[in-house]
Structure formats: C-alpha cells, structure tokens
Enzyme design. Structure first.
Site, PDB file in Angstrom:
ATOM      1  N   SER A  14       0.831  -1.209   0.000  1.00 45.14           N
ATOM      2  CA  SER A  14       0.000   0.000   0.000  1.00 45.14           C
ATOM      3  C   SER A  14       0.861   1.253   0.000  1.00 45.14           C
ATOM      4  CB  SER A  14      -0.857   0.045   1.266  1.00 45.14           C
ATOM      5  OG  SER A  14      -1.647  -1.082   1.374  1.00 45.14           O
ATOM      6  N   HIS A  41      -0.753  -2.371  -7.211  1.00 44.26           N
ATOM      7  CA  HIS A  41      -1.555  -2.053  -6.023  1.00 44.26           C
ATOM      8  C   HIS A  41      -3.039  -2.235  -6.360  1.00 44.26           C
ATOM      9  CE1 HIS A  41      -2.912   1.226  -2.983  1.00 44.26           C
ATOM     10  NE2 HIS A  41      -2.988   0.034  -2.454  1.00 44.26           N
ATOM     11  N   GLU A 101      -3.384   0.313  -9.342  1.00 45.93           N
ATOM     12  CA  GLU A 101      -2.392   1.391  -9.394  1.00 45.93           C
ATOM     13  C   GLU A 101      -1.041   0.720  -9.658  1.00 45.93           C
ATOM     14  OE1 GLU A 101      -1.857   3.453  -5.640  1.00 45.93           O
ATOM     15  OE2 GLU A 101      -1.375   5.316  -6.673  1.00 45.93           O
ATOM     16  N   ASN A 142      -3.329   6.198  -1.990  1.00 50.23           N
ATOM     17  CA  ASN A 142      -3.294   6.254  -0.523  1.00 50.23           C
ATOM     18  C   ASN A 142      -2.785   7.575   0.019  1.00 50.23           C
ATOM     19  OD1 ASN A 142      -4.495   3.881   0.113  1.00 50.23           O
ATOM     20  ND2 ASN A 142      -2.613   2.695  -0.030  1.00 50.23           N
TER      21      ASN A 142
END
Ligand code: NAD
Length: 293
Positions: free
Chosen positions: A118, A139, A151, A189
C-alpha cells in the site's frame, strides 16, 4: 504470462488469486500455514458464489476458477515455474525485504516480481533483488474482485518492458491500470489515508460520532462508504502503517497518525478482520453496530 504466484493469502492475496483464477491463469497461492490457506479458499469460494448469484459467472466458471488455484506453504516450490510473483504479505518492510530476497533467488530469470504494497517503496524492495528492472508495484484495491483500478507503481529502475507487460496483464483480468511514480503513498493512498486519519481525529475530539461522520461523507460527498467503515474494511493496522510511511517519508505533521488509531491497533481491534474496529461485526455482519469512543 500464464503462471502467477501470489504470496500471502489474506484480504488482498485471496482476492488477487480469485481474479487470476477467474480469467484463466494458473495460480499458486502461498501462505505460512494451511489454516490461512483454508480460510482464503473459503473466502474465494464465497465470493465466486456471489458472482454466480449475480449472473456474472456460471457454476462451471466458478468450478474452473477454483480448480486453477492451488495452495502452497513452500514458497520455493510455488515460484519455481512462475512468470509473475505478486507479493501480498503483511505490510512490513523487513518481512517484504526477506520475501523479495527469497523470491529473487528461487524464481526463473524471466519472472517479474510485483508487490501489492500500500505504501512501501518499490525502489527499495527492488534493491533487495538482482533484477530491479523487473520489480514493479501492482496495487490492487479492496475488494479485489469488485474494484477495477490497479495502481501500477514504476520503481526508479523498472524498465518499459516490465511496465507494458504488467499493464497488458492488468487489462487481461478486466481491470484498469493507472501508473504512479514511486513516492510515499503513491497517488491513491496519499489522498485516501489523510482523509481517513482526519475522520478518526474528528471522532477522537468528539466532534462527531462514528455514525454521523460516516453518514455525512456518504450523503454529503457521495462516498459509497464512510471513512471509518472503510478504515475497518482496509484493516486499521494497514491504515496505521501507511500513515507512518507518509509521516516519515514527507516529514510533515499533517500525516501523523491519530492516537486513537494507535490505541485500536495496539489493542488488536483491527476492523472487519478481527470483527471489531469502529463497528462491531460480531453480531450481524450485514448491519455493523457503530461503537462509542
Ligand atoms: P492480511 O493481514 O489480510 O494478509 C497478509 C497475509 O500474509 C496473511 O495471511 C499472512 O499469514 C501472510 N504472510 C505473512 N508473512 C508471510 C510469508 N513470509 N509468506 C507468505 N505469507 C505470509 O493483509 P492484507 O490486507 O491482505 O494486505 C496485504 C498487502 O496488501 C499489504 O502489503 C497491504 O498493505 C496491501 N494492501 C492492502 C489493502 C487492504 O485494503 N487491506 C489494499 C491494498 C493493498
């Protein structure tokens, strides 16, 4: 690419294995013990069933997908013929460093090494290997079988061949690859976690309750799920470690994790996976009860 090995069979690894199995890839799913793998297969079974009930898959598709997913506790055995290894183990730098060293030693030379991290640096993970040009971030979003975004994180040394192979593979499982550079939190994130942290801080200061905070973001901002419920869903330990990476990586206090989040993680209240986070999931999983802090 035909043979995909997924390392870690938790929330994300099980979902990643599900998607590759669904789209015809041979999947080897690895975890530390049989118990974790059994739980993962049960979860995949349940989620495939949901797709059958929605008319997305037939019963035969479900059986074929399950048939393509094999489970392993021996990492070396599981990667010996892999074209791609996707590491989805616990978010911990030292652990992932060890896994990347081991994978690099045992995987075939052509094999691409991806991480579902992450927030950890792909460039740093690549530095533990002798093939940094073949290391990349993939991701996936939670829940993996439902969310379309992947991602893709291009490390400092990731080469164009690796990037385009992974973009093509992502499309082959009917997901959308969007590329981010390798800086703390990447794109998704870096924006999501400060919002979740602010929701926790708002609760911590008594400005709103769990329910009002989540309902405001749903009704007022059109979010499908409130930030506290989403935090439970992601896992509060995962949220905390991403915030630590943002805090350390940018050196800015705006990323400092809320003390309430630290307490919840320290006490083992990690959200859905432990049945208790900002909501209580032990009674009626369809309608979690907001807790008072
Ligand atoms: P999880 O705790 O649900 O699962 C992690 C699994 O890894 C566990 O089953 C654990 O036994 C296994 N594991 C630990 N060490 C291992 C080893 N040496 N070999 C094999 N398996 C090992 O965690 P998760 O939520 O699935 O997160 C996994 C990764 O995905 C993390 O890097 C996390 O940051 C990332 N991620 C999580 C989310 C999310 O919403 N939970 C979203 C995107 C990315």
């Amino acid at each position: 690419m035909k043979n995909i090995t997924v390392v870690g069979s938790g929330t994300m690894g099980s979902g990643i294995a599900h998607c590759f199995g669904q789209f015809g890839f041979d999947v080897k799913l690895v975890d530390l013990n049989e118990d974790a793998l059994k739980k993962a297969l049960e979860k995949i079974w349940k989620n495939l069933d949901r797709q059958v009930n929605k008319g997305i898959l037939t019963i035969e598709d479900k059986a074929a997908a399950l048939n393509r997913i094999k489970t392993y506790t021996d990492l070396n055995l599981a990667i010996s013929s892999a074209d791609l290894v996707i590491e989805a183990a616990t978010e911990n730098q030292a652990l992932k460093a060890k896994i990347f060293q081991q994978i690099d030693e045992a995987a075939p030379a052509h094999c691409i090494l991806a991480s579902n991290t992450s927030s950890l640096s792909i460039t740093t993970l690549a530095s533990y290997t002798k093939r940094p040009e073949k290391v990349i971030g993939m991701h996936f979003m939670n829940p993996v079988p439902v969310m379309r975004l992947v991602e893709i994180i291009k490390g400092y040394q990731t080469d164009e061949a690796t990037l385009s192979a992974i973009e093509e593979l992502t499309k082959a499982i009917e997901k959308v690859p969007l590329v981010a550079a390798d800086y703390p939190g990447f794109v998704a994130n870096r924006i999501l976690l400060p919002m979740i942290n602010e929701a926790i801080e708002t609760l911590f200061q008594g400005v709103g309750t769990v329910e009002t905070i989540d309902e405001m973001m749903k009704l007022g901002m059109g979010h499908p799920m409130g930030p506290l419920r989403l935090a439970d869903f992601i896992g509060l330990d995962v949220c905390l470690s991403v915030l630590e990476v943002l805090h350390q990586g940018f050196g800015k206090d705006k990323y400092a994790p809320c003390p309430l989040l630290r307490n919840m993680v320290a006490s083992g209240n990690l959200g859905v996976k432990t049945k208790r986070g900002f909501y209580d999931y032990s009674q009626n999983p369809k309608q979690p009860v907001p807790l008072t802090f």
